[in-house]
Design a protein around this motif. Structure first.
Motif, PDB file in Angstrom:
ATOM      1  N   ALA A  51     -67.039 -68.594  -8.286  1.00  0.00           N
ATOM      2  CA  ALA A  51     -68.384 -68.797  -8.775  1.00  0.00           C
ATOM      3  C   ALA A  51     -69.673 -68.809  -7.854  1.00  0.00           C
ATOM      4  O   ALA A  51     -70.635 -67.985  -8.191  1.00  0.00           O
ATOM      5  N   LEU A  52     -69.543 -69.290  -6.721  1.00  0.00           N
ATOM      6  CA  LEU A  52     -70.451 -69.612  -5.800  1.00  0.00           C
ATOM      7  C   LEU A  52     -70.624 -68.157  -5.103  1.00  0.00           C
ATOM      8  O   LEU A  52     -71.886 -67.644  -4.975  1.00  0.00           O
ATOM      9  N   LEU A  53     -69.700 -67.435  -4.751  1.00  0.00           N
ATOM     10  CA  LEU A  53     -69.464 -66.167  -4.139  1.00  0.00           C
ATOM     11  C   LEU A  53     -69.944 -64.966  -5.195  1.00  0.00           C
ATOM     12  O   LEU A  53     -70.787 -64.081  -4.605  1.00  0.00           O
ATOM     13  N   ALA A  54     -69.856 -65.171  -6.450  1.00  0.00           N
ATOM     14  CA  ALA A  54     -70.257 -64.243  -7.289  1.00  0.00           C
ATOM     15  C   ALA A  54     -71.708 -64.618  -7.376  1.00  0.00           C
ATOM     16  O   ALA A  54     -72.329 -63.374  -7.769  1.00  0.00           O
ATOM     17  N   PHE A  95     -62.100 -64.956  -8.109  1.00  0.00           N
ATOM     18  CA  PHE A  95     -61.036 -65.997  -8.360  1.00  0.00           C
ATOM     19  C   PHE A  95     -59.679 -65.627  -8.554  1.00  0.00           C
ATOM     20  O   PHE A  95     -58.938 -66.630  -8.005  1.00  0.00           O
ATOM     21  N   ALA A  96     -59.360 -64.368  -8.941  1.00  0.00           N
ATOM     22  CA  ALA A  96     -57.948 -63.793  -8.849  1.00  0.00           C
ATOM     23  C   ALA A  96     -57.414 -63.834  -7.705  1.00  0.00           C
ATOM     24  O   ALA A  96     -56.437 -64.389  -7.245  1.00  0.00           O
ATOM     25  N   LEU A  97     -58.208 -63.265  -6.527  1.00  0.00           N
ATOM     26  CA  LEU A  97     -57.731 -63.212  -5.199  1.00  0.00           C
ATOM     27  C   LEU A  97     -57.471 -64.451  -4.758  1.00  0.00           C
ATOM     28  O   LEU A  97     -56.618 -64.749  -4.050  1.00  0.00           O
ATOM     29  N   THR A  98     -58.450 -65.607  -4.827  1.00  0.00           N
ATOM     30  CA  THR A  98     -58.324 -66.893  -4.174  1.00  0.00           C
ATOM     31  C   THR A  98     -57.142 -67.588  -4.883  1.00  0.00           C
ATOM     32  O   THR A  98     -56.521 -68.528  -4.377  1.00  0.00           O
ATOM     33  N   LEU A  99     -57.025 -67.493  -6.424  1.00  0.00           N
ATOM     34  CA  LEU A  99     -55.970 -68.139  -7.005  1.00  0.00           C
ATOM     35  C   LEU A  99     -54.468 -67.521  -6.535  1.00  0.00           C
ATOM     36  O   LEU A  99     -53.762 -68.364  -6.129  1.00  0.00           O
ATOM     37  N   ILE A 100     -54.449 -66.240  -6.147  1.00  0.00           N
ATOM     38  CA  ILE A 100     -53.263 -65.766  -5.462  1.00  0.00           C
ATOM     39  C   ILE A 100     -52.856 -66.611  -3.958  1.00  0.00           C
ATOM     40  O   ILE A 100     -51.893 -66.748  -3.882  1.00  0.00           O
ATOM     41  N   TRP A 101     -54.055 -66.525  -3.144  1.00  0.00           N
ATOM     42  CA  TRP A 101     -53.977 -67.202  -1.986  1.00  0.00           C
ATOM     43  C   TRP A 101     -53.479 -68.874  -2.381  1.00  0.00           C
ATOM     44  O   TRP A 101     -52.411 -69.200  -1.496  1.00  0.00           O
ATOM     45  N   ALA A 102     -53.963 -69.500  -3.258  1.00  0.00           N
ATOM     46  CA  ALA A 102     -53.596 -70.909  -3.764  1.00  0.00           C
ATOM     47  C   ALA A 102     -51.956 -70.797  -3.974  1.00  0.00           C
ATOM     48  O   ALA A 102     -51.572 -71.904  -3.547  1.00  0.00           O
ATOM     49  N   VAL A 103     -51.664 -69.861  -4.679  1.00  0.00           N
ATOM     50  CA  VAL A 103     -50.115 -69.907  -4.948  1.00  0.00           C
ATOM     51  C   VAL A 103     -49.230 -69.571  -3.859  1.00  0.00           C
ATOM     52  O   VAL A 103     -48.336 -70.119  -3.697  1.00  0.00           O
ATOM     53  N   ALA A 104     -49.779 -68.562  -3.069  1.00  0.00           N
ATOM     54  CA  ALA A 104     -48.928 -68.104  -1.908  1.00  0.00           C
ATOM     55  C   ALA A 104     -48.735 -69.074  -0.658  1.00  0.00           C
ATOM     56  O   ALA A 104     -47.634 -69.083   0.035  1.00  0.00           O
ATOM     57  N   THR A 105     -49.743 -69.920  -0.722  1.00  0.00           N
ATOM     58  CA  THR A 105     -49.625 -71.136   0.433  1.00  0.00           C
ATOM     59  C   THR A 105     -48.810 -71.910   0.076  1.00  0.00           C
ATOM     60  O   THR A 105     -48.942 -72.683  -1.028  1.00  0.00           O
TER      61      THR A 105
END
Length: 530
Positions: free
Chosen positions: A156-159, A28-38
């Motif tokens: 959540a799905l990946l976890a 979640f933290a990694l995908t959230l960073i992608w969400a902010v950086a894009t």
């Protein structure tokens, strides 16, 4: 003896919960960073999907069928979502231009009536799930909140997938390879493609685990519930998801253990879950089978070509589409750096090849089936469409199957190959591979940042990112880059530790751990029962 089983069941529950929580928090933290950086709307088709999500949040689950563009829908949405795509043209697909050229949308909260969105052929579940922040936020804040919700569900799905595969070191490693930079990027955008991939691999991991390890009572009910939930989410993403679910079911049955399969089929929960999945599929077909206008608003490439040219041209480009599985960011204008592509090509190729060579005949059959679909289905679909719409196929369309084939190969290795002991040359090679994957993730993220911060002009270097940035994401690119790098380093360490922990489990422990948990969950059972 009862105390022994009680202690064991408690340990199993804690292990399962810890695996899920750690995996979820990290992803979640990694995908959230992608969400902010894009940058806003800087992912494939995000304006159309965000518009549909905003409309769903305002109660327009389907919109009004468009009278000008059949297959599309007219919706009433805030001006920010209606006009955002028009403001992207100054840098979209132009890697020498940064998002600094974008002009703000005037009066972003004003409602625009009857704006057309092309994302009308998909069921509304995804859009309802991610779109509701538009009811209390406006402009870019609403978009970032939508991305955060997509990241939350995908994490959540990946976890869940990592947790289901935790018994096998090879499966855990294969799942890590399957979680490419592209998966994280798509998961952090408003695009059902990300949720499609994550739901597919979760459904496959859960289904194969359920059909290969004996479970009864509450454990089976929980597994069936998670399979049903993942499958329903998958079905409601894109039309091809129905094909993916069929392939997942077939390959899972191939890998199933006959005695476990019979036990699962006798459970009422199995049939209830299957009925819910079937009903959802029928409902989703109402959207997927809507007629779609083939009159294009852009200049198609290769339109008017023959069936044969469409088939063989697409077939010839099969390996080029692999870029869309590993990393093709922005509006597919920023491929991942060569280092990342090389690392993933080597590791993914070795896992799949090892599964084919060392796996059982069931595993080989499943891998070959998935590979044939990944190769032939794009060619067949493109051949059918090329005359009207030209060449439109993208590699990301089969990213779900890419994840599934890797996990299937990992399962095959887990059945056939003993994980190497700590300190052995093979173990050191695996550790080196895990570190290389982590570096590949960091390289891909920073490269995508460079494209937006200073552009990919050949004469601009990393120094220019520090001294002369022309666009910055919220919070700045340096904190985001450092946070991403730290998380990847921690994730690499946890991955190596998880693989080593799984390798320490004996065959008897792996076969019987859920049975022990069931006995603890069912007060009427006794430790002496099989």
């Amino acid at each position: 003896m009862p105390r022994t089983y009680s202690t064991r069941a408690s340990h199993i529950r804690r292990s399962r919960l810890l695996t899920f929580l750690l995996s979820f928090a990290m992803i979640f933290a990694l995908t959230l960073i992608w969400a902010v950086a894009t940058p806003p709307m800087a992912s494939p088709d995000e304006p159309a999907h965000a518009m549909r999500a905003a409309a769903a949040a305002l109660g327009q689950l389907e919109g009004t069928p468009s009278t000008t563009v059949p297959g599309s829908a007219d919706v009433t949405v805030p001006r920010y979502f209606a006009e955002a795509e028009e403001h992207l043209n100054c840098y979209r697909r132009q890697i020498l231009v940064t998002p600094s050229c974008v002009t703000p949308v005037g009066d972003p909260t004003a409602l625009v009536i009857g704006h057309t969105t092309a994302a009308a052929l998909n069921p509304p579940l995804f859009y309802v799930t991610v779109g509701w922040p538009a009811t209390f936020l406006d402009g870019a804040k609403a978009l970032y909140a939508m991305r955060a919700l997509s990241a939350l569900v995908c994490a959540a799905l990946l976890a869940v997938a990592f947790t289901a595969l935790r018994r096998s070191s090879w499966s855990v490693l294969a799942m890590a390879v399957a979680t490419t930079p592209m998966v994280l990027f798509l998961s952090g955008t408003v695009n059902p493609n990300g949720m499609e991939a994550c739901a597919a691999v979760a459904a496959f991991a859960l289904l194969t685990t359920t059909l290969r390890t004996e479970s009864t009572g509450w454990i089976l009910i929980q597994r069936v519930a998670l399979i049903t939930m993942s499958s329903i989410l998958l079905i409601n993403t894109r039309s091809l998801s129905l094909v993916w679910l069929l392939i997942i079911a077939v390959v899972s049955l191939l890998l199933a253990k006959p005695d476990v399969l019979r036990s699962v089929l006798r459970a009422p929960a199995t049939w209830l879950g299957s009925a819910l999945i079937g009903a959802t599929a029928v409902w989703a077909l109402r959207f997927y089978l809507r007629p779609q206008d083939l009159t294009l608003t852009y200049s198609p490439i290769g339109a008017g070509g023959s069936w044969e040219s469409g088939f063989f041209t697409t077939l010839d480009r099969t390996f080029e589409y692999g870029l869309g599985w590993i990393g093709h960011f922005g509006w597919l204008d920023t491929p991942a750096p060569t280092f990342t592509l090389l690392i993933w090509t080597l590791t993914a190729g070795m896992i799949i090849l090892a599964g084919l060579v060392l796996g059982s005949w069931r595993v080989r059959t499943g891998l070959i089936l998935i590979a044939l679909v990944m190769i032939l289905l794009p060619a067949l679909l493109q051949a059918a469409l090329v005359q009207d719409v030209g060449y439109v196929w993208q590699g990301r369309y089969t990213i779900a199957l890419f994840m599934v084939v890797l996990v299937a190969a990992g399962i095959g290795l887990g059945d056939s190959v003993v994980f190497p002991t700590a300190g052995s040359p093979t173990c050191r090679l695996i550790v080196a591979g895990a570190v290389a994957l982590g570096l590949g993730q960091i390289a891909a993220f920073v490269w995508a940042l460079k494209r937006y911060v200073v552009s990919l002009s050949w004469d601009l270097t990393w120094i220019d990112m520090l001294t002369n940035p022309t666009w910055l994401p919220p919070g700045g690119w340096i904190p985001l880059g450092l946070a991403y790098s730290a998380l990847i380093a921690a994730g690499t360490f946890l991955l190596i530790a998880a693989a080593a922990s799984s390798a320490q489990l004996g065959e008897e422990d792996r076969a019987g751990e859920d049975s022990a948990a069931d006995r603890e969950s069912d007060p009427g059972s006794s430790p002496g029962k099989a």
